[in-house]
Design a protein around this motif. Structure first.
Motif, mmCIF file in Angstrom:
data_model
loop_
_atom_site.group_PDB
_atom_site.id
_atom_site.type_symbol
_atom_site.label_atom_id
_atom_site.label_comp_id
_atom_site.label_asym_id
_atom_site.label_seq_id
_atom_site.Cartn_x
_atom_site.Cartn_y
_atom_site.Cartn_z
ATOM 1 N N LYS A 55 -16.766 -5.827 -13.072
ATOM 2 C CA LYS A 55 -15.981 -6.352 -14.193
ATOM 3 C C LYS A 55 -14.504 -5.985 -14.103
ATOM 4 O O LYS A 55 -13.635 -6.834 -14.249
ATOM 5 C CB LYS A 55 -16.571 -5.860 -15.515
ATOM 6 N N SER A 56 -14.210 -4.716 -13.862
ATOM 7 C CA SER A 56 -12.811 -4.275 -13.870
ATOM 8 C C SER A 56 -12.088 -4.562 -12.563
ATOM 9 O O SER A 56 -10.856 -4.604 -12.519
ATOM 10 C CB SER A 56 -12.739 -2.780 -14.178
ATOM 11 N N GLY A 57 -12.859 -4.749 -11.465
ATOM 12 C CA GLY A 57 -12.244 -4.967 -10.165
ATOM 13 C C GLY A 57 -11.766 -3.694 -9.493
ATOM 14 O O GLY A 57 -11.133 -3.747 -8.428
ATOM 15 N N GLU A 58 -12.052 -2.527 -10.089
ATOM 16 C CA GLU A 58 -11.650 -1.251 -9.483
ATOM 17 C C GLU A 58 -12.232 -1.158 -8.071
ATOM 18 O O GLU A 58 -13.418 -1.396 -7.867
ATOM 19 C CB GLU A 58 -12.146 -0.090 -10.330
ATOM 20 N N PRO A 59 -11.408 -0.843 -7.063
ATOM 21 C CA PRO A 59 -11.894 -0.898 -5.681
ATOM 22 C C PRO A 59 -12.946 0.161 -5.367
ATOM 23 O O PRO A 59 -12.862 1.302 -5.820
ATOM 24 C CB PRO A 59 -10.619 -0.668 -4.857
ATOM 25 N N GLY A 60 -13.938 -0.262 -4.591
ATOM 26 C CA GLY A 60 -14.936 0.647 -4.055
ATOM 27 C C GLY A 60 -14.685 0.838 -2.566
ATOM 28 O O GLY A 60 -13.614 0.510 -2.062
ATOM 29 N N VAL A 61 -15.703 1.310 -1.864
ATOM 30 C CA VAL A 61 -15.535 1.582 -0.434
ATOM 31 C C VAL A 61 -15.129 0.317 0.316
ATOM 32 O O VAL A 61 -14.186 0.321 1.110
ATOM 33 C CB VAL A 61 -16.838 2.153 0.164
ATOM 34 N N PHE A 62 -15.810 -0.782 0.046
ATOM 35 C CA PHE A 62 -15.519 -2.016 0.774
ATOM 36 C C PHE A 62 -14.098 -2.504 0.523
ATOM 37 O O PHE A 62 -13.374 -2.849 1.464
ATOM 38 C CB PHE A 62 -16.510 -3.118 0.388
ATOM 39 N N SER A 63 -13.686 -2.550 -0.753
ATOM 40 C CA SER A 63 -12.341 -3.041 -1.076
ATOM 41 C C SER A 63 -11.268 -2.188 -0.417
ATOM 42 O O SER A 63 -10.258 -2.707 0.068
ATOM 43 C CB SER A 63 -12.136 -3.046 -2.591
ATOM 44 N N LEU A 64 -11.477 -0.878 -0.397
ATOM 45 C CA LEU A 64 -10.500 0.020 0.221
ATOM 46 C C LEU A 64 -10.486 -0.144 1.739
ATOM 47 O O LEU A 64 -9.433 -0.094 2.376
ATOM 48 C CB LEU A 64 -10.815 1.473 -0.152
ATOM 49 N N PHE A 65 -11.663 -0.349 2.320
ATOM 50 C CA PHE A 65 -11.743 -0.553 3.768
ATOM 51 C C PHE A 65 -11.064 -1.861 4.165
ATOM 52 O O PHE A 65 -10.369 -1.939 5.183
ATOM 53 C CB PHE A 65 -13.205 -0.568 4.210
ATOM 54 N N ALA A 66 -11.267 -2.901 3.347
ATOM 55 C CA ALA A 66 -10.707 -4.218 3.663
ATOM 56 C C ALA A 66 -9.235 -4.342 3.299
ATOM 57 O O ALA A 66 -8.544 -5.231 3.810
ATOM 58 C CB ALA A 66 -11.497 -5.305 2.927
ATOM 59 N N GLY A 67 -8.733 -3.450 2.425
ATOM 60 C CA GLY A 67 -7.369 -3.556 1.935
ATOM 61 C C GLY A 67 -6.321 -3.180 2.962
ATOM 62 O O GLY A 67 -6.609 -2.628 4.023
ATOM 63 N N ALA A 68 -5.075 -3.462 2.599
ATOM 64 C CA ALA A 68 -3.970 -3.237 3.541
ATOM 65 C C ALA A 68 -3.235 -1.930 3.280
ATOM 66 O O ALA A 68 -2.240 -1.632 3.920
ATOM 67 C CB ALA A 68 -2.977 -4.391 3.448
#
Length: 482
Positions: A55-68
């Protein structure tokens, strides 16, 4: 003896003691404990930590790994996941020998994932390999961790209580074979005697096309339904933290809602369209085609038969079963005075919406106007609007934010029901932007302003459910699974 495949959701499985007493064992002894297969979700909040908050979009492991950003921030998030998993182990086993076994399982899985992602980072430092080409696989691997953890723990807990349970891992962990989901199920269940052994199956199952990529966060229900079809279950059961009721009890009041009792998959589809999923629409399709009824039970009310959803149910008396709705909807209106008699307008709009992954909730049209009620981000909507204006230069395209409230039932062909709904909204001082009703008589949709949403739900529920004396059909009529 009846064979069931049962799914326990994340909120329910997190309440370990209640699930153990009400669902997994529930007073059963001996042979009554078996001929059941349980599919378990990750513990509540765990998939949010592994991927991103739903819901909030707060990054998890995947989002942080994929992020720049910081390329190693994901390692801290993964360590946080390990801590949360071990905290759950401690809560469940309280320093008993099983806790060490559960902790070892978590550490092995987490370290394997950590090493895998580090190796992938290293490999992608060479120009010939691209990280973005592997991100879908990374998401699948991370997703599987949560369900593997809960399945392993649940089987361990049952063994501690004298049940012959086995954790069944469908995640393809350290398995190089390229199997279909059904082949993997056959392989995993092949040596299990269901009459004397209780399988606890991971809600994530490896498949060639990627389960998360195809079905998003609803993948556990797809695994559950495909497993039910694979073993030809007599009944599929979903254990939730609430009854399937005539409205949201938090909105209209716990004492005013009614349990549905019996309904059909047509109603389940309408609920999914309104974002109130009794079951994922793809899972419902699998069960419907396999001829398997679905029972939705309240984990905290085990003696109640719940609600049974089947393909052929038709009510003896037409009635409104559920009042629900959807906020955050956009009305995309395309007007062109020259539209009447011309072809191609609708297909142009649909192409733009499809291109930008915008979901259509409902639509209506007349001689020179087509309106789609849609869900999607503002950015995607803006791009789709620009595409439509380019392809249809003579059209006027406008957007506005609205809400939809819906009256749903297996058969709502009640004389005067539409007039009664309109009267209820009028008396509640809810202006109506649009009204839709199809000939199948399964739902009535009213388009309203978002600020009037709660008021509209309460008014329609009072008029069409609370003030109607039709008895609620009982799911006990189709005997609950033993």
């Amino acid at each position: 003896m009846k064979r069931t495949v049962e799914k326990i959701g994340g909120t329910s499985i997190s309440n370990t003691q209640v699930v153990l007493e009400n669902v997994l064992i529930g007073g059963r002894k001996g042979a009554d404990l078996y001929n059941r297969i349980f599919v378990v979700s990750a513990y509540s909040g765990m998939t949010n930590r592994l991927l991103e908050h739903k819901k909030s979009g707060e990054p998890g492991v995947f989002s942080l790994f994929a992020g720049a950003g910081n390329k190693w921030a994901w390692t801290e998030a993964l360590a946080s996941v390990a801590e949360a998993m071990e905290a759950k182990n401690a809560e469940m086993f309280s320093g008993e020998p099983e806790q060490a076994v559960a902790d070892n399982f978590v550490r092995e899985r987490i370290e394997d994932v950590r090493n895998c992602l580090i190796d992938l980072h290293r490999l992608c430092s060479y120009g010939q390999f691209r990280l973005d080409e592997n991100l879908t696989t990374v998401k699948e691997v991370l997703s599987s961790l949560g369900e593997a953890h809960s399945a392993f723990n649940t089987a361990l807990l049952l063994q501690k209580h004298g049940v012959n349970a086995r954790a069944v891992d469908l995640t393809a962990w350290r398995d190089e074979r390229d199997l279909t989901m059904e082949e993997r199920m056959e392989d995993a269940l092949g040596g299990i005697d269901l009459s004397s052994e209780l399988p606890i199956v991971t809600g994530y199952a490896s498949s060639r096309d990627g389960l998360v990529r195809q079905f998003g966060r609803g993948y556990t229900e797809v695994t559950f339904s495909r497993l039910a079809a694979f073993v030809q279950a007599d009944e599929a059961i979903i254990h939730k933290e609430f009854h399937l009721s005539s409205a949201d009890p938090n909105l209209v009041g716990q004492d005013r809602v009614r349990k549905i009792g019996l309904t059909n998959f047509d109603v389940a589809d309408q609920l999914s369209n309104m974002g109130m999923e009794a079951v994922h629409p793809k899972a419902a399709k699998i069960l419907r085609q396999a001829g398997i009824p679905l029972r939705v039970k309240n984990t905290f009310d085990p003696k109640d038969g719940g609600t049974v959803i089947s393909a052929d149910y038709a009510p003896e008396n037409p009635r409104a079963e559920i009042v629900t709705g959807l906020k955050g909807v956009f009305a995309l209106e395309v007007f062109d005075q020259d539209m009447v008699g011309e072809k191609g307008y609708d297909s142009t709009i649909l192409d733009a919406l499809t291109r930008h992954s915008i979901r259509i909730v409902s639509k209506c049209s007349n001689a020179n106007t087509i309106t789609h009620y849609i869900e999607g981000s503002r950015k995607a909507l803006k791009r789709a609007t620009a595409d439509i204006e380019t392809k249809l230069p003579g059209a006027e395209v406008s957007t506005s934010r609205v809400a939809i409230v819906s009256v749903i039932g297996a058969d709502i062909n009640v004389p005067g029901i539409t007039a009664k709904a309109l009267t209820a909204l009028h008396e509640a001082e809810v202006p109506i932007i649009g009204l839709h009703q199809v000939s199948r008589k399964t739902d009535i949709q009213a388009v309203i302003q978002e600020d009037d949403f709660d008021k509209a739900i309460c008014a329609l529920h009072e008029a069409l459910v609370e003030q109607v004396s039709v008895a609620t059909p009982r799911a006990e009529a189709l005997r609950p699974a033993a």
